[in-house]
Design an enzyme around this catalytic site. Structure first.
Site, short mmCIF file in Angstrom:
data_model
loop_
_atom_site.label_atom_id
_atom_site.label_comp_id
_atom_site.label_asym_id
_atom_site.label_seq_id
_atom_site.Cartn_x
_atom_site.Cartn_y
_atom_site.Cartn_z
N ASP A 37 42.58 38.34 39.35
CA ASP A 37 41.86 39.61 39.43
C ASP A 37 42.48 40.65 38.50
O ASP A 37 43.70 40.64 38.29
CB ASP A 37 41.89 40.11 40.89
CG ASP A 37 40.88 41.20 41.15
OD1 ASP A 37 40.02 41.47 40.29
OD2 ASP A 37 40.96 41.82 42.23
N TRP B 23 42.31 45.76 33.09
CA TRP B 23 43.19 45.54 31.93
C TRP B 23 42.47 46.03 30.67
O TRP B 23 43.06 46.72 29.84
CB TRP B 23 43.53 44.05 31.84
CG TRP B 23 44.50 43.69 30.74
CD1 TRP B 23 45.86 43.57 30.86
CD2 TRP B 23 44.18 43.43 29.37
NE1 TRP B 23 46.40 43.24 29.64
CE2 TRP B 23 45.40 43.15 28.71
CE3 TRP B 23 43.00 43.41 28.63
CZ2 TRP B 23 45.47 42.85 27.35
CZ3 TRP B 23 43.07 43.11 27.28
CH2 TRP B 23 44.28 42.84 26.65
N HIS C 53 38.41 39.47 30.02
CA HIS C 53 38.18 38.08 30.43
C HIS C 53 38.75 37.11 29.39
O HIS C 53 39.29 36.06 29.75
CB HIS C 53 36.69 37.82 30.63
CG HIS C 53 36.09 38.62 31.77
ND1 HIS C 53 36.72 38.74 32.99
CD2 HIS C 53 34.94 39.33 31.87
CE1 HIS C 53 35.97 39.50 33.80
NE2 HIS C 53 34.89 39.87 33.14
N SER D 174 32.98 33.47 41.49
CA SER D 174 32.58 33.32 42.90
C SER D 174 31.06 33.32 43.02
O SER D 174 30.35 33.74 42.10
CB SER D 174 33.16 34.47 43.73
OG SER D 174 32.44 35.65 43.49
N SER D 175 30.58 32.87 44.19
CA SER D 175 29.12 32.88 44.39
C SER D 175 28.60 34.33 44.42
O SER D 175 27.42 34.56 44.25
CB SER D 175 28.76 32.12 45.67
OG SER D 175 29.64 32.44 46.72
N ARG E 7 27.08 40.63 39.14
CA ARG E 7 27.56 41.41 37.98
C ARG E 7 26.45 41.52 36.95
O ARG E 7 25.49 40.74 36.95
CB ARG E 7 28.78 40.72 37.36
CG ARG E 7 29.94 40.75 38.32
CD ARG E 7 31.22 40.36 37.66
NE ARG E 7 32.29 40.50 38.64
CZ ARG E 7 33.55 40.74 38.37
NH1 ARG E 7 33.94 40.86 37.12
NH2 ARG E 7 34.44 40.87 39.33
N LEU F 159 49.39 17.19 36.76
CA LEU F 159 48.86 18.32 37.54
C LEU F 159 47.36 18.15 37.80
O LEU F 159 46.61 17.78 36.89
CB LEU F 159 49.08 19.61 36.74
CG LEU F 159 48.46 20.88 37.32
CD1 LEU F 159 49.47 21.59 38.22
CD2 LEU F 159 48.01 21.84 36.23
N ARG G 11 47.15 36.58 44.79
CA ARG G 11 46.09 37.40 44.23
C ARG G 11 46.74 38.47 43.37
O ARG G 11 47.68 39.15 43.80
CB ARG G 11 45.24 38.07 45.31
CG ARG G 11 44.09 38.86 44.67
CD ARG G 11 43.13 39.46 45.67
NE ARG G 11 42.01 40.04 44.95
CZ ARG G 11 40.74 40.01 45.33
NH1 ARG G 11 40.43 39.41 46.46
NH2 ARG G 11 39.80 40.57 44.62
N ARG H 257 42.88 40.99 49.47
CA ARG H 257 41.74 40.35 50.15
C ARG H 257 41.65 38.90 49.70
O ARG H 257 42.11 38.57 48.61
CB ARG H 257 40.41 40.99 49.69
CG ARG H 257 40.08 42.33 50.19
CD ARG H 257 38.64 42.68 49.77
NE ARG H 257 38.44 42.68 48.33
CZ ARG H 257 38.80 43.65 47.51
NH1 ARG H 257 39.40 44.72 47.99
NH2 ARG H 257 38.59 43.57 46.21
N LEU H 258 40.96 38.08 50.51
CA LEU H 258 40.75 36.69 50.09
C LEU H 258 39.40 36.50 49.41
O LEU H 258 39.17 35.48 48.74
CB LEU H 258 40.88 35.73 51.27
CG LEU H 258 42.31 35.46 51.73
CD1 LEU H 258 42.33 34.55 52.94
CD2 LEU H 258 43.15 34.83 50.61
N GLU I 281 50.93 30.78 52.60
CA GLU I 281 51.59 32.06 52.39
C GLU I 281 50.73 32.84 51.40
O GLU I 281 50.26 32.29 50.40
CB GLU I 281 52.99 31.86 51.78
CG GLU I 281 53.97 31.18 52.70
CD GLU I 281 54.33 32.02 53.92
OE1 GLU I 281 54.10 33.25 53.91
OE2 GLU I 281 54.81 31.44 54.90
C1 FPP Z 1 38.46 39.22 37.88
O1 FPP Z 1 38.55 40.28 37.03
C2 FPP Z 1 38.28 37.94 37.22
C3 FPP Z 1 37.12 37.21 37.21
C4 FPP Z 1 35.85 37.66 37.76
C5 FPP Z 1 37.06 35.87 36.71
C6 FPP Z 1 38.28 35.27 36.08
C7 FPP Z 1 37.85 34.62 34.88
C8 FPP Z 1 38.62 34.24 33.86
C9 FPP Z 1 40.08 34.32 33.85
C10 FPP Z 1 37.99 33.70 32.64
C11 FPP Z 1 36.93 32.64 32.78
C12 FPP Z 1 37.39 31.37 33.40
C13 FPP Z 1 37.51 30.14 32.81
C14 FPP Z 1 37.83 28.94 33.64
C15 FPP Z 1 37.35 29.90 31.38
P1 FPP Z 1 37.60 41.53 37.30
O2 FPP Z 1 36.57 41.52 36.24
O3 FPP Z 1 37.08 41.49 38.69
O4 FPP Z 1 38.61 42.71 37.12
P2 FPP Z 1 38.52 44.16 37.76
O5 FPP Z 1 38.61 44.00 39.24
O6 FPP Z 1 39.70 44.85 37.17
O7 FPP Z 1 37.21 44.75 37.29
#
Ligand code: FPP
Length: 244
Positions: free
Chosen positions: A22, A27, A39, A67-68, A73, A133, A190, A196-197, A209
């Site tokens: 997250d 960032w 991303h 996530s589903s 977005r 892995l 996280r 949160r989960l 944990e």
């Molecule tokens: C949360 O950041 C992150 C995501 C929604 C997805 C994570 C995805 C990647 C690391 C890249 C794609 C994955 C692969 C496997 C190539 P956010 O956008 O929710 O951040 P914010 O909460 O700061 O807005």
């Protein structure tokens, strides 16, 4: 008399680490960049953490990529995330395979675009007998849906007589989840300070944990992973029993 070494024996790493990645958006925002740049850097961090997981001899690493709920977005951002997944699989499968990584996907990945479904099926098939892995990528994943679907399949089996009501137990319920064959996570991390989960591995993380870290995902590196593992080692794991 032989000398006793004072060196502490290194603790074994948790067998299964799961991460909610997250903070990509924040960032990017902090740098005046578009969210997609966050991303993209998130994928770099992901690559680094897979390498670190291999070095640390973690057996299973699960990453929550989409996530589903992420379909809510803006379509542009969904496209960007799907594009990054596509690129990741196209560019990195060979290297992951060479390093003995076994790839598995959880979530309703078969509902994604046809070309991504093909890439995923190919990645799973190509790496199925690897013994390094196990990298589990959660896409279009949500625990509530996973648990409802498992319940429906079990109900159908009871209805058609292939399963008896009294045979339903925790172990065979778990066999109907997407994580069938994968041990439960020992540690769930996280990033970004949120605690949160978010519908991630709700059944499987029952005894994990939980480590919440202030670092934003694109800044997460090997040291961050080591820090989370150190925190894991410091906690007493009692599985609900008394410390005796
Ligand atoms: C949360 O950041 C992150 C995501 C929604 C997805 C994570 C995805 C990647 C690391 C890249 C794609 C994955 C692969 C496997 C190539 P956010 O956008 O929710 O951040 P914010 O909460 O700061 O807005």
């Amino acid at each position: 008399m032989s000398e006793v070494s004072a060196e502490p024996v290194p603790l074994p790493p948790p067998a299964h680490v799961a991460i909610i990645m997250d903070g990509n958006g924040r960032w990017a925002k902090a740098r005046g960049l578009p969210r997609v740049a966050g991303h993209q850097r998130g994928v770099d961090a992901l690559r680094g953490v897979v390498e670190a997981g291999q070095e640390m001899r973690i057996d299973y690493l699960t990453l929550y990529a989409f996530s589903s709920e992420n379909w809510k977005r803006p379509p542009r951002e969904v496209d960007d995330l799907m594009g990054l997944l596509r690129l990741y699989l196209r560019r990195e499968l060979r290297e992951l395979h060479r390093n003995g990584v076994r790839i598995r996907f959880i979530g309703e990945w078969w509902k994604l675009a046809a070309d991504i479904v093909k890439l995923i099926a190919d990645a799973e098939e190509t790496t199925a007998s690897n013994t390094g892995l196990t990298l589990i990528i959660a896409v279009n994943y949500g625990s509530h849906r996973e648990i409802v679907q498992a319940s429906k399949r079990i109900a159908a089996a009871v209805a058609d007589g292939t399963m008896k009501l009294e045979d339903i137990d925790e172990a065979n319920f778990a066999r109907h989840l997407h994580t069938d064959g994968i041990p439960d996570p020992d540690l769930v991390i996280r990033t970004s300070g949120e605690q949160r989960l978010s519908n991630f591995l709700l059944w499987q993380a029952g005894y994990a944990e939980l480590v919440f870290m202030d670092v934003l995902w694109p800044d997460f590196n090997k040291q961050s992973l080591q820090q989370a593992v150190d925190e894991f080692h410091q906690r007493e794991r009692r599985y609900g029993a008394s410390s005796g």
